[in-house]
Design a protein around this motif. Structure first.
Motif, PDB file in Angstrom:
ATOM      1  N   CYS A   2       2.664  -3.191   4.066  1.00  0.00           N
ATOM      2  CA  CYS A   2       1.836  -4.343   3.722  1.00  0.00           C
ATOM      3  C   CYS A   2       0.566  -4.215   4.553  1.00  0.00           C
ATOM      4  O   CYS A   2       0.622  -3.935   5.750  1.00  0.00           O
ATOM      5  N   THR A   3      -0.594  -4.418   3.918  1.00  0.00           N
ATOM      6  CA  THR A   3      -1.864  -4.233   4.627  1.00  0.00           C
ATOM      7  C   THR A   3      -2.340  -5.477   5.369  1.00  0.00           C
ATOM      8  O   THR A   3      -3.322  -5.422   6.099  1.00  0.00           O
TER       9      THR A   3
ATOM     10  N   CYS B 129       2.810  -5.081   8.784  1.00  0.00           N
ATOM     11  CA  CYS B 129       3.441  -3.768   8.933  1.00  0.00           C
ATOM     12  C   CYS B 129       4.145  -3.681  10.285  1.00  0.00           C
ATOM     13  O   CYS B 129       5.297  -3.242  10.370  1.00  0.00           O
TER      14      CYS B 129
ATOM     15  N   ARG C 129      -2.818  -8.031   8.179  1.00  0.00           N
ATOM     16  CA  ARG C 129      -2.773  -7.830   9.631  1.00  0.00           C
ATOM     17  C   ARG C 129      -1.455  -8.323  10.230  1.00  0.00           C
ATOM     18  O   ARG C 129      -1.049  -9.465  10.027  1.00  0.00           O
TER      19      ARG C 129
ATOM     20  N   CYS D 265       0.723   2.028  11.114  1.00  0.00           N
ATOM     21  CA  CYS D 265       0.373   0.783  10.423  1.00  0.00           C
ATOM     22  C   CYS D 265      -1.146   0.643  10.251  1.00  0.00           C
ATOM     23  O   CYS D 265      -1.669  -0.475  10.195  1.00  0.00           O
TER      24      CYS D 265
ATOM     25  N   VAL E 214      -3.848   1.613   7.555  1.00  0.00           N
ATOM     26  CA  VAL E 214      -3.973   2.106   6.177  1.00  0.00           C
ATOM     27  C   VAL E 214      -5.314   2.807   6.000  1.00  0.00           C
ATOM     28  O   VAL E 214      -6.363   2.227   6.273  1.00  0.00           O
TER      29      VAL E 214
ATOM     30  N   ALA F 159       0.848  -1.187   0.000  1.00  0.00           N
ATOM     31  CA  ALA F 159       0.000   0.000   0.000  1.00  0.00           C
ATOM     32  C   ALA F 159       0.885   1.238   0.000  1.00  0.00           C
ATOM     33  O   ALA F 159       1.876   1.305   0.727  1.00  0.00           O
TER      34      ALA F 159
ATOM     35  N   LYS G 292       7.383  -2.619   6.060  1.00  0.00           N
ATOM     36  CA  LYS G 292       7.062  -1.255   5.679  1.00  0.00           C
ATOM     37  C   LYS G 292       8.365  -0.586   5.247  1.00  0.00           C
ATOM     38  O   LYS G 292       9.458  -1.032   5.619  1.00  0.00           O
TER      39      LYS G 292
ATOM     40  N   VAL H 214       1.144   4.803   1.187  1.00  0.00           N
ATOM     41  CA  VAL H 214       0.474   5.498   2.288  1.00  0.00           C
ATOM     42  C   VAL H 214       1.185   6.814   2.636  1.00  0.00           C
ATOM     43  O   VAL H 214       2.254   7.111   2.111  1.00  0.00           O
TER      44      VAL H 214
ATOM     45  N   VAL I  82      -3.503   0.373  -3.197  1.00  0.00           N
ATOM     46  CA  VAL I  82      -2.957  -0.919  -2.791  1.00  0.00           C
ATOM     47  C   VAL I  82      -2.595  -1.704  -4.043  1.00  0.00           C
ATOM     48  O   VAL I  82      -3.422  -1.898  -4.930  1.00  0.00           O
TER      49      VAL I  82
ATOM     50  N   ALA J  68       0.043   6.851   8.360  1.00  0.00           N
ATOM     51  CA  ALA J  68      -0.266   5.429   8.162  1.00  0.00           C
ATOM     52  C   ALA J  68       0.992   4.586   8.294  1.00  0.00           C
ATOM     53  O   ALA J  68       0.958   3.472   8.826  1.00  0.00           O
TER      54      ALA J  68
END
Length: 135
Positions: free
Chosen positions: A118-119, A124, A121, A91, A93, A81, A129, A83, A99, A87
């Motif tokens: 990375c989105t 990040c 869960r 972490c 988003v 992502a 990141k 951002v 994305v 963000a």
């Protein structure tokens, strides 16, 4: 009776023109070359790709506007992502963030600082990141 035309004036004009062109060419050739920085392409994380603990990968590297980042990863378990700084730090988003999910994403850098996470869960927070600052 016709007078024969001599070469004098025509040839002097031709020689003058040739001399001017030669001087112009020599001046142009002696000028310092215009340096055009070629855009570079960087594979994020090098051969390990976009992965956990990649946050420090950019340290010591110099990025310029126009350079490209390539994010290589398994698209079944990761994404990228684009951002903002908030963000990146939190972490979280925001809705509407761009994305990327191809598994081989190519991003052209503009001027400033660029942030990627990375989105998925927990990814990040685990260091998946990246912040990249361009000159």
């Amino acid at each position: 009776m016709m007078m024969a035309r001599g070469r004098g004036s025509a040839s002097r004009g031709g020689v003058f023109l040739a001399a001017v062109l030669l001087v112009g060419f020599l001046v142009a050739m002696s000028a310092p070359p215009v340096a055009e920085a070629a855009a570079a392409t960087y594979m994020v994380g090098d051969y390990g790709g976009w992965r956990f603990n990649v946050a420090g990968w950019a340290k010591g590297r110099t990025f310029r506007a126009g350079d490209h980042l390539v994010f290589n990863y398994n698209r079944a378990v990761h994404d990228v992502a684009v951002v903002n700084v908030a963000a990146y730090r939190s972490c979280v988003v925001p809705r509407g963030a761009k994305v990327l999910r191809s598994g081989r994403d190519r991003v052209k850098l503009g001027r400033g600082t660029h942030y990627f996470v990375c989105t998925v869960r927990g990814h990040c927070q685990a260091g998946m990141k990246l912040a990249v600052r361009t000159l």
